[in-house]
Design a protein around this motif. Structure first.
Motif, PDB file in Angstrom:
ATOM      1  N   ASP A   1     -16.461   1.104  12.179  1.00  0.00           N
ATOM      2  CA  ASP A   1     -17.596   0.646  13.061  1.00  0.00           C
ATOM      3  C   ASP A   1     -18.596   1.527  12.858  1.00  0.00           C
ATOM      4  O   ASP A   1     -19.878   1.173  13.195  1.00  0.00           O
ATOM      5  N   LEU A   2     -18.404   2.752  12.641  1.00  0.00           N
ATOM      6  CA  LEU A   2     -19.658   3.778  12.703  1.00  0.00           C
ATOM      7  C   LEU A   2     -20.154   3.471  11.347  1.00  0.00           C
ATOM      8  O   LEU A   2     -19.749   3.457  10.328  1.00  0.00           O
ATOM      9  N   LYS A   3     -21.560   3.608  11.384  1.00  0.00           N
ATOM     10  CA  LYS A   3     -22.541   3.226  10.213  1.00  0.00           C
ATOM     11  C   LYS A   3     -23.153   4.540  10.003  1.00  0.00           C
ATOM     12  O   LYS A   3     -23.750   5.092  10.707  1.00  0.00           O
ATOM     13  N   PRO A   4     -23.751   4.625   8.488  1.00  0.00           N
ATOM     14  CA  PRO A   4     -24.599   5.537   8.382  1.00  0.00           C
ATOM     15  C   PRO A   4     -25.795   5.170   8.703  1.00  0.00           C
ATOM     16  O   PRO A   4     -26.371   4.162   8.962  1.00  0.00           O
ATOM     17  N   PRO A   5     -26.804   6.558   8.982  1.00  0.00           N
ATOM     18  CA  PRO A   5     -28.153   6.276   9.565  1.00  0.00           C
ATOM     19  C   PRO A   5     -28.818   5.278   8.473  1.00  0.00           C
ATOM     20  O   PRO A   5     -28.531   5.187   7.333  1.00  0.00           O
ATOM     21  N   ALA A   6     -29.901   4.573   8.758  1.00  0.00           N
ATOM     22  CA  ALA A   6     -30.590   3.664   8.148  1.00  0.00           C
ATOM     23  C   ALA A   6     -31.425   4.495   6.983  1.00  0.00           C
ATOM     24  O   ALA A   6     -31.441   3.819   5.925  1.00  0.00           O
ATOM     25  N   ASP A   7     -31.650   5.587   7.125  1.00  0.00           N
ATOM     26  CA  ASP A   7     -32.533   6.371   6.138  1.00  0.00           C
ATOM     27  C   ASP A   7     -31.638   7.459   5.209  1.00  0.00           C
ATOM     28  O   ASP A   7     -32.162   8.349   4.738  1.00  0.00           O
ATOM     29  N   LEU A   8     -30.301   6.894   5.155  1.00  0.00           N
ATOM     30  CA  LEU A   8     -29.493   7.558   4.434  1.00  0.00           C
ATOM     31  C   LEU A   8     -29.039   6.563   3.164  1.00  0.00           C
ATOM     32  O   LEU A   8     -27.875   6.130   3.524  1.00  0.00           O
ATOM     33  N   PRO A   9     -29.557   6.448   2.216  1.00  0.00           N
ATOM     34  CA  PRO A   9     -29.006   5.451   1.184  1.00  0.00           C
ATOM     35  C   PRO A   9     -27.685   6.285   0.578  1.00  0.00           C
ATOM     36  O   PRO A   9     -27.572   7.434   0.227  1.00  0.00           O
ATOM     37  N   MET A  10     -26.785   5.338   0.350  1.00  0.00           N
ATOM     38  CA  MET A  10     -25.618   5.747  -0.132  1.00  0.00           C
ATOM     39  C   MET A  10     -25.666   5.464  -1.718  1.00  0.00           C
ATOM     40  O   MET A  10     -26.405   4.579  -1.843  1.00  0.00           O
ATOM     41  N   VAL A  11     -24.560   5.988  -2.468  1.00  0.00           N
ATOM     42  CA  VAL A  11     -24.491   5.857  -4.019  1.00  0.00           C
ATOM     43  C   VAL A  11     -24.288   4.503  -4.314  1.00  0.00           C
ATOM     44  O   VAL A  11     -23.492   3.738  -3.425  1.00  0.00           O
ATOM     45  N   PRO A  12     -25.128   3.761  -5.363  1.00  0.00           N
ATOM     46  CA  PRO A  12     -24.735   2.329  -5.579  1.00  0.00           C
ATOM     47  C   PRO A  12     -23.526   2.321  -6.043  1.00  0.00           C
ATOM     48  O   PRO A  12     -22.894   2.872  -6.780  1.00  0.00           O
ATOM     49  N   GLY A  13     -23.033   1.219  -5.725  1.00  0.00           N
ATOM     50  CA  GLY A  13     -21.340   0.575  -5.985  1.00  0.00           C
ATOM     51  C   GLY A  13     -20.539   1.268  -4.855  1.00  0.00           C
ATOM     52  O   GLY A  13     -19.414   0.862  -5.414  1.00  0.00           O
ATOM     53  N   GLY A  14     -20.953   1.817  -4.210  1.00  0.00           N
ATOM     54  CA  GLY A  14     -19.978   2.711  -3.243  1.00  0.00           C
ATOM     55  C   GLY A  14     -19.429   1.862  -2.192  1.00  0.00           C
ATOM     56  O   GLY A  14     -20.390   0.924  -1.675  1.00  0.00           O
ATOM     57  N   GLN A  15     -18.263   1.864  -1.593  1.00  0.00           N
ATOM     58  CA  GLN A  15     -17.713   1.057  -0.549  1.00  0.00           C
ATOM     59  C   GLN A  15     -17.321   1.976   0.594  1.00  0.00           C
ATOM     60  O   GLN A  15     -16.108   2.624   0.373  1.00  0.00           O
TER      61      GLN A  15
END
Length: 162
Positions: free
Chosen positions: A65-79
């Motif tokens: 349910d907890l989502k990362p902040p919108a201004d925090l891009p995650m590593v491509p291809g990560g789940q």
């Protein structure tokens, strides 16, 4: 009498600290409750590189349910499969990514570069060859990235965001 009590208390304190020193684990407690178990002992380099079966690594299909902040891009291809917090203003996000578990630095660098392109500054990088690679960044959030082997053909990327 008072000196004797102080000596007894000092002895008890030393014993308690000594017994806790061997406990290990992380100070934030995140890994202690992680559903991901450690890889079993392996005798060959190929077994170490392959890791445990992913079926034994916990629920990698979960959607927290907890989502990362919108201004925090995650590593491509990560789940994202696990998120914890908030702990004050700190949140933890755990991702898995298909990657070569013998090249943790490459995934760490990809994750750090993704954040750098979004305006974060890489403060430092380090690694323990064969076991983990880390990066620390500053920007809209302070971010610590840790990459370790998760299971066969997958690595775990932990984002510690504050």
């Amino acid at each position: 009498m008072i000196i004797k009590r102080l000596l007894v208390m000092a002895g008890v304190t030393v014993a308690a600290v000594s017994s806790l020193a061997g406990c290990g684990g992380s100070s934030d407690g995140a890994d202690a409750k992680s559903p991901v178990s450690a890889a079993p002992e392996a005798t060959s380099p190929a077994a170490v590189a392959n890791g445990i079966p992913c079926s034994a690594a916990g629920d990698l299909t979960a959607t927290p349910d907890l989502k990362p902040p919108a201004d925090l891009p995650m590593v491509p291809g990560g789940q994202i499969y696990l998120a914890k917090g908030p702990f004050g203003k700190t949140e933890l996000f755990f991702l898995w990514k298909d990657a070569d578990p013998t090249d943790l630095n490459a995934v760490r660098d990809e994750a750090a570069d993704t954040l750098a392109k979004a305006g974060y500054k890489v403060e430092r990088k380090d690694q323990e060859e064969g076991s983990e690679a880390e990066a620390h960044l500053s920007g809209p959030h302070d971010v610590a990235i840790q990459v370790i082997q998760l299971c066969e053909g997958k690595v775990r990327v932990k984002y510690n965001v504050s």
